[in-house]
Structure formats: structure tokens, C-alpha cells
Design a protein around this motif. Structure first.
Motif, PDB file in Angstrom:
ATOM      1  N   ARG A  81      25.984  12.533 -13.614  1.00 24.44           N
ATOM      2  CA  ARG A  81      24.891  12.991 -12.762  1.00 24.44           C
ATOM      3  C   ARG A  81      25.411  13.787 -11.565  1.00 24.44           C
ATOM      4  O   ARG A  81      24.855  14.829 -11.213  1.00 24.44           O
ATOM      5  N   ARG A 139      20.296  14.382 -21.976  1.00 24.26           N
ATOM      6  CA  ARG A 139      19.250  14.039 -22.931  1.00 24.26           C
ATOM      7  C   ARG A 139      19.470  14.851 -24.199  1.00 24.26           C
ATOM      8  O   ARG A 139      19.950  15.993 -24.155  1.00 24.26           O
ATOM      9  N   ASP A 177      18.078  14.486 -12.728  1.00 28.54           N
ATOM     10  CA  ASP A 177      17.731  13.182 -13.297  1.00 28.54           C
ATOM     11  C   ASP A 177      16.987  13.341 -14.613  1.00 28.54           C
ATOM     12  O   ASP A 177      17.190  12.565 -15.549  1.00 28.54           O
ATOM     13  N   ILE A 180      19.490  14.135 -17.424  1.00 30.23           N
ATOM     14  CA  ILE A 180      20.408  13.076 -17.834  1.00 30.23           C
ATOM     15  C   ILE A 180      19.680  12.149 -18.812  1.00 30.23           C
ATOM     16  O   ILE A 180      18.528  11.803 -18.601  1.00 30.23           O
ATOM     17  N   SER A 182      18.237   9.007 -20.463  1.00 24.37           N
ATOM     18  CA  SER A 182      17.849   7.759 -19.807  1.00 24.37           C
ATOM     19  C   SER A 182      17.766   6.627 -20.827  1.00 24.37           C
ATOM     20  O   SER A 182      17.856   6.826 -22.011  1.00 24.37           O
TER      21      SER A 182
ATOM     22  N   ARG B  81       4.598   7.567 -17.544  1.00 24.41           N
ATOM     23  CA  ARG B  81       5.208   8.819 -17.950  1.00 24.41           C
ATOM     24  C   ARG B  81       4.223   9.707 -18.717  1.00 24.41           C
ATOM     25  O   ARG B  81       4.142  10.914 -18.493  1.00 24.41           O
ATOM     26  N   ARG B 139       9.670   7.938  -8.611  1.00 25.92           N
ATOM     27  CA  ARG B 139      10.862   7.764  -7.785  1.00 25.92           C
ATOM     28  C   ARG B 139      10.425   7.665  -6.331  1.00 25.92           C
ATOM     29  O   ARG B 139       9.455   8.317  -5.915  1.00 25.92           O
ATOM     30  N   ASP B 177      10.337  13.278 -16.439  1.00 22.48           N
ATOM     31  CA  ASP B 177      11.353  12.225 -16.481  1.00 22.48           C
ATOM     32  C   ASP B 177      12.088  12.119 -15.153  1.00 22.48           C
ATOM     33  O   ASP B 177      12.432  11.018 -14.713  1.00 22.48           O
ATOM     34  N   SER B 182      13.870   5.611 -12.088  1.00 24.95           N
ATOM     35  CA  SER B 182      14.732   5.191 -13.202  1.00 24.95           C
ATOM     36  C   SER B 182      15.438   3.888 -12.852  1.00 24.95           C
ATOM     37  O   SER B 182      15.390   3.428 -11.725  1.00 24.95           O
TER      38      SER B 182
END
Lengths: 182, 182
Positions: A81, A139, A177, A180, A182, B81, B139, B177, B182
Motif C-alpha cells: 500500500r 485487486r 486502498d 489493493i 481486500s 458496499r 472509512r 472499495d 477496511s
DNA sequence: GAACTATACGGAGACACTCTCCGTTTTGCA
DNA sequence: TGCAAAACGGAGAGTGTCTCCGTATAGTTC
């Protein structure tokens, strides 16, 4: 190319770079560039058939900076990240370095006929290298052009609204984020 | 306002909406609008002092659509989501409905003096309602203006490059996302 | 319904911008 | 030094935004 032509061309690019950087693409007229470079409009247009091709020449030295930045980002240690975010930040900073460049280059990403096609290939290649380096941390199915467009979009917004660095950073953090796995 | 003035104004907006929607903001000239509405340029400019204020009038009915869409999104069930992504997709679709609108509205987000300021407030309000509804699923510290800018940036890229819906969807998925805690 | 006044109309044109044509000047080579 | 090719640069064509102002019209008052 004749010596006088070369001199004029160099001076035009140099003068145009300074003008574009400060005022942005739209706000600089070709007459203004011609006057500042002390040539006639005819001379300017013989060297650069359109305003966009002049802009392209101004951005020429720039592709090198991108490649240097991605080289640096690839050698960094740390979690995926952080490495990704560091790269995206550098990348966005380079896109906003010249006012108006981010939107223009990003719009040209899928168009091989654009005057910025060479710049686009450089950017896509840089993101591709980053994808390969981070590999399974990302991802699944993410593509270089997606990253280029996402960061290009953020950079264009930052550029258009003249946002401070922290506003850019918070948007890039969201994008990183999201990229990346998850 | 005199009856003839009102008639002309209405006809101008109607004609301009059709032209802008198809050709985009830049590609439509004020002369073109005046001719299509069968008025002189002077009449056009008395009703709308600038091209941007005409565009603003064209987008007038649009704020309602945003509020309707966010109402709908708020009533949906399902995981955070999915609800967020559904809203972002609708939101981006509305931004790209008129060519050139996404970049313009997004650029105006922080500028109270812009002709689009009223539109911006509507958008920000809609995103704020969404943030409050999703609350802890997001977040921490995310703000309406960040979401507006991120989605506006994506919409502007989609609009500029005339990307298909699935390209927009894959970018919005990354943003969604990134926005989810997260 | 006629006269009058405030309001709106619309076209000519000012100004800015991109880009072109072509007569004039300069360069570099023989 | 002379000459052909190359480059120069300014006038201007074409297009766009926006303005000024003389003309026409709507709505009110008698």
C-alpha cells in the motif's frame, strides 16, 4: 534544419514552456507565444502545426521524469500500500506540474491518433511496471489504463480546482486502498 | 418579464438543451443557439450574459433528478458496499448525461462564485446524506466534497474519452472499495 | 381603441483567437 | 561572391464571444 530555424524552434519551446506552466494551456494564445519568442505567427505555425503539438513539444522532457520516478518507486521497500501510494502521489504530482496537462493527457489515453500518444504510452508503461511489481497485492484484474485514468481524473480535479496537496493526498489514499486487494 | 421575452427565453433554453446534450458545451456556439432559437445574438445575450449562465439554465431541471436518485439509493437494502456503488453509479451517470458537464460542475465544487454553485450544493448535499446513511461502514473522516470530487473526476474522464459503461463501472468499483472502511 | 412609454428585439461590428498565404529575407553551399 | 532553397513574418481569412444602439413591440392609461 537550418541554424536559424533551429534557434527559433528552441526559443519558441522554451518561451512556451514558461507561459504554459504558469497560465495553463487555454490561457496562452499562439500570438502571445509568437510575440514572446520574437517570431511571426507564420514561423510559429510552421514549426508547430497546432497549439496542441506545441504543447506536446513542451512536455517532451517530461517522459524521462516519469520513468525515473517509477524506477525509484520500484526500488522502495515496505508494504504494498505504501509503495503504491508513493508512486500514485509522484505520478499525480507530475501530471499537475503543468496546468491543464492532466486532463489533456488523460483524455488522450485511449486515442493513438492524439498528439500526446507518446506521453500516454510512457505513462501506461510505468503503471504496467508498477502492477507487475506489486502483483498479487493488487485487486485481481486491475489494468494499467484503469490506474492511469483514475489518477489522471484525480489530478485533473486537483488541477482544475487548484486544490492543496493534502486534498490530493486524501483522494489518492482512497484510490490506493481501492486498488489493493481486500 | 414581458410575454415575448418569456417566450424567447423558454425557446432558447429548450433549443440549447438539445444542442448541448448532443454536441457538448464547447462545440456549440452562441450564434448557433441564437439561429436555432430564431433570435438575434443581442437577445440571447440579454437573457444569458455568458455561455456558462445559459448552460446553468439548461441544467436547471437536473438538481431534482439528483435528489430523486439519492432518495432511491437511501431506501435500498443490502450491504453498504452495494448501496454505495449503486449510488455512485447513478451519480456518475447523471454527471455524464450532458457532455462536458462533469468537468465543469466538478471544477466549480469549491467556488461559491461559480454559475454552477447551486448545482454543487445539491450534489454535496446528496453525498452528505449518503455519508450519514452509511455512517460507520465508510472509512473514518470521509467528506462529501471528497466523494463529489472523486466521482466527478471519474465522470469527467469517462465523458472526455467517451468510455463505455463497464469502464466507468470498474473505476467506480475501485473508488467504492476505497471509501469503505477496511 | 389610440397614444404613449418602458421593454425587448436583432443586426452590425468590436475584439480575440487559431491558422494560412505569399512576398521578402536569410542561410549555407558551390 | 552568387544563387537556390529554406525560413521568415505580417496581412488577413475564418470563427467565436459579446456589445451598442436604432427599431419594433407589448402593455398601460385615457
Amino acid at each position: 534544419m537550418r541554424a536559424d530555424a533551429q534557434r527559433n524552434r528552441d526559443r519558441i519551446v522554451e518561451v512556451a514552456r514558461a507561459l504554459f506552466r504558469v497560465k495553463g494551456f487555454e490561457a496562452v494564445s499562439m500570438d502571445e507565444v509568437a510575440k514572446a519568442a520574437e517570431v511571426g505567427p507564420g514561423t510559429l505555425y510552421r514549426h508547430f502545426a497546432t497549439k496542441e503539438s506545441l504543447y506536446d513539444a513542451v512536455l517532451e522532457a517530461w517522459a524521462d521524469k516519469v520513468n525515473t520516478a517509477v524506477d525509484r518507486a520500484l526500488t522502495l521497500d515496505g508494504p504494498a500500500r505504501e509503495r503504491l501510494l508513493s508512486w500514485l502521489t509522484d505520478y499525480a504530482a507530475m501530471l499537475t506540474e503543468h496546468k491543464g496537462a492532466a486532463a489533456r493527457i488523460t483524455a488522450a489515453l485511449g486515442d493513438p491518433g492524439s498528439p500526446f500518444a507518446a506521453k500516454c504510452r510512457t505513462y501506461l508503461g510505468a503503471n504496467q511496471r508498477m502492477i507487475e511489481a506489486l502483483d498479487s497485492a493488487l485487486r485481481p484484474g486491475v489494468e494499467a489504463i484503469q490506474i492511469s485514468r483514475l489518477v489522471g481524473g484525480v489530478a485533473a480535479v486537483v488541477d482544475n480546482s487548484e486544490l492543496p496537496a493534502d486534498a490530493a493526498a486524501s483522494m489518492l489514499a482512497v484510490v490506493a486502498d481501492g486498488l489493493i486487494a481486500s
